[in-house]
Scaffold this motif. Sequence first.
Motif, PDB file in Angstrom:
ATOM      1  N   ASN A  48      -2.311  30.301 -23.023  1.00 37.86           N
ATOM      2  CA  ASN A  48      -2.467  29.354 -24.125  1.00 37.86           C
ATOM      3  C   ASN A  48      -1.145  29.087 -24.850  1.00 37.86           C
ATOM      4  O   ASN A  48      -1.138  28.600 -25.979  1.00 37.86           O
ATOM      5  CB  ASN A  48      -3.526  29.861 -25.114  1.00 37.86           C
ATOM      6  CG  ASN A  48      -4.911  29.719 -24.561  1.00 37.86           C
ATOM      7  OD1 ASN A  48      -5.429  28.616 -24.470  1.00 37.86           O
ATOM      8  ND2 ASN A  48      -5.510  30.821 -24.143  1.00 37.86           N
ATOM      9  N   LYS A  49      -0.037  29.432 -24.206  1.00 35.49           N
ATOM     10  CA  LYS A  49       1.311  29.191 -24.718  1.00 35.49           C
ATOM     11  C   LYS A  49       1.570  29.851 -26.078  1.00 35.49           C
ATOM     12  O   LYS A  49       2.233  29.291 -26.935  1.00 35.49           O
ATOM     13  CB  LYS A  49       1.589  27.690 -24.791  1.00 35.49           C
ATOM     14  CG  LYS A  49       1.562  27.047 -23.429  1.00 35.49           C
ATOM     15  CD  LYS A  49       1.964  25.614 -23.470  1.00 35.49           C
ATOM     16  CE  LYS A  49       1.977  25.112 -22.042  1.00 35.49           C
ATOM     17  NZ  LYS A  49       1.846  23.732 -21.878  1.00 35.49           N
ATOM     18  N   ILE A  50       1.035  31.050 -26.224  1.00 32.18           N
ATOM     19  CA  ILE A  50       1.306  31.859 -27.408  1.00 32.18           C
ATOM     20  C   ILE A  50       2.018  33.103 -26.911  1.00 32.18           C
ATOM     21  O   ILE A  50       1.434  33.918 -26.199  1.00 32.18           O
ATOM     22  CB  ILE A  50       0.005  32.236 -28.147  1.00 32.18           C
ATOM     23  CG1 ILE A  50      -0.700  30.971 -28.624  1.00 32.18           C
ATOM     24  CG2 ILE A  50       0.294  33.176 -29.298  1.00 32.18           C
ATOM     25  CD1 ILE A  50      -2.067  31.206 -29.213  1.00 32.18           C
ATOM     26  N   SER A  51       3.300  33.233 -27.256  1.00 35.59           N
ATOM     27  CA  SER A  51       4.062  34.370 -26.734  1.00 35.59           C
ATOM     28  C   SER A  51       4.181  35.449 -27.801  1.00 35.59           C
ATOM     29  O   SER A  51       4.596  35.191 -28.922  1.00 35.59           O
ATOM     30  CB  SER A  51       5.449  33.925 -26.270  1.00 35.59           C
ATOM     31  OG  SER A  51       6.177  33.410 -27.343  1.00 35.59           O
ATOM     32  N   VAL A  52       3.764  36.646 -27.419  1.00 32.01           N
ATOM     33  CA  VAL A  52       3.807  37.821 -28.289  1.00 32.01           C
ATOM     34  C   VAL A  52       4.220  38.988 -27.408  1.00 32.01           C
ATOM     35  O   VAL A  52       3.823  39.052 -26.244  1.00 32.01           O
ATOM     36  CB  VAL A  52       2.410  38.113 -28.893  1.00 32.01           C
ATOM     37  CG1 VAL A  52       2.435  39.317 -29.795  1.00 32.01           C
ATOM     38  CG2 VAL A  52       1.872  36.921 -29.634  1.00 32.01           C
ATOM     39  N   ARG A  53       5.014  39.889 -27.969  1.00 31.88           N
ATOM     40  CA  ARG A  53       5.336  41.099 -27.202  1.00 31.88           C
ATOM     41  C   ARG A  53       4.074  41.942 -27.052  1.00 31.88           C
ATOM     42  O   ARG A  53       3.268  42.048 -27.977  1.00 31.88           O
ATOM     43  CB  ARG A  53       6.413  41.907 -27.924  1.00 31.88           C
ATOM     44  CG  ARG A  53       7.776  41.306 -27.833  1.00 31.88           C
ATOM     45  CD  ARG A  53       8.889  42.224 -28.316  1.00 31.88           C
ATOM     46  NE  ARG A  53       8.474  43.425 -28.978  1.00 31.88           N
ATOM     47  CZ  ARG A  53       8.778  43.731 -30.245  1.00 31.88           C
ATOM     48  NH1 ARG A  53       9.478  42.904 -30.979  1.00 31.88           N
ATOM     49  NH2 ARG A  53       8.369  44.864 -30.768  1.00 31.88           N
TER      50      ARG A  53
END
Length: 152
Positions: free
Chosen positions: A31-36
Amino acid sequence: MESNPYNLKFLKEKPKDYLDTEEFFSFLNENKISVRIDNLPRFADNNNIQMAKTEREGSGGSVPTIYKIPTKIVLDKIKGKLLQNNNSELGKENVKKKEKKILEIFDNSKNKTESRTSIAEKVSISMGVPCNRKLVRRVLNEKRSTKLNKLK
């Protein structure tokens, strides 16, 4: 002693509408949400995504955290927040779009008709995100420094 900083419920089995850490990380990337991946619990807590703990397999390691699948509305809200943050991937893409729009407005303007503030306002209105004259100044100084006399 078990660590449970978010006071999560303990479930025997993973319900259907929950994802484990790896699945949730993949879901966010899709969903194009980048989180480590090591930041997922804090991210979920900050965005009101429900979490729980499940039984681990074996005796080693930490207790696995599972995450409830967020709704489309929550995902859109998260994306909106990330668009406002220039350190996120979505925010960086947004800054690049703003820079292109700034140059487009500057190049299409007549002599002495636009100021940095008016360009910033036009970018804000056309893109629906905040833009300020400092960004306009930086972009114009980097890319169009020889044509700055065109401004008011």
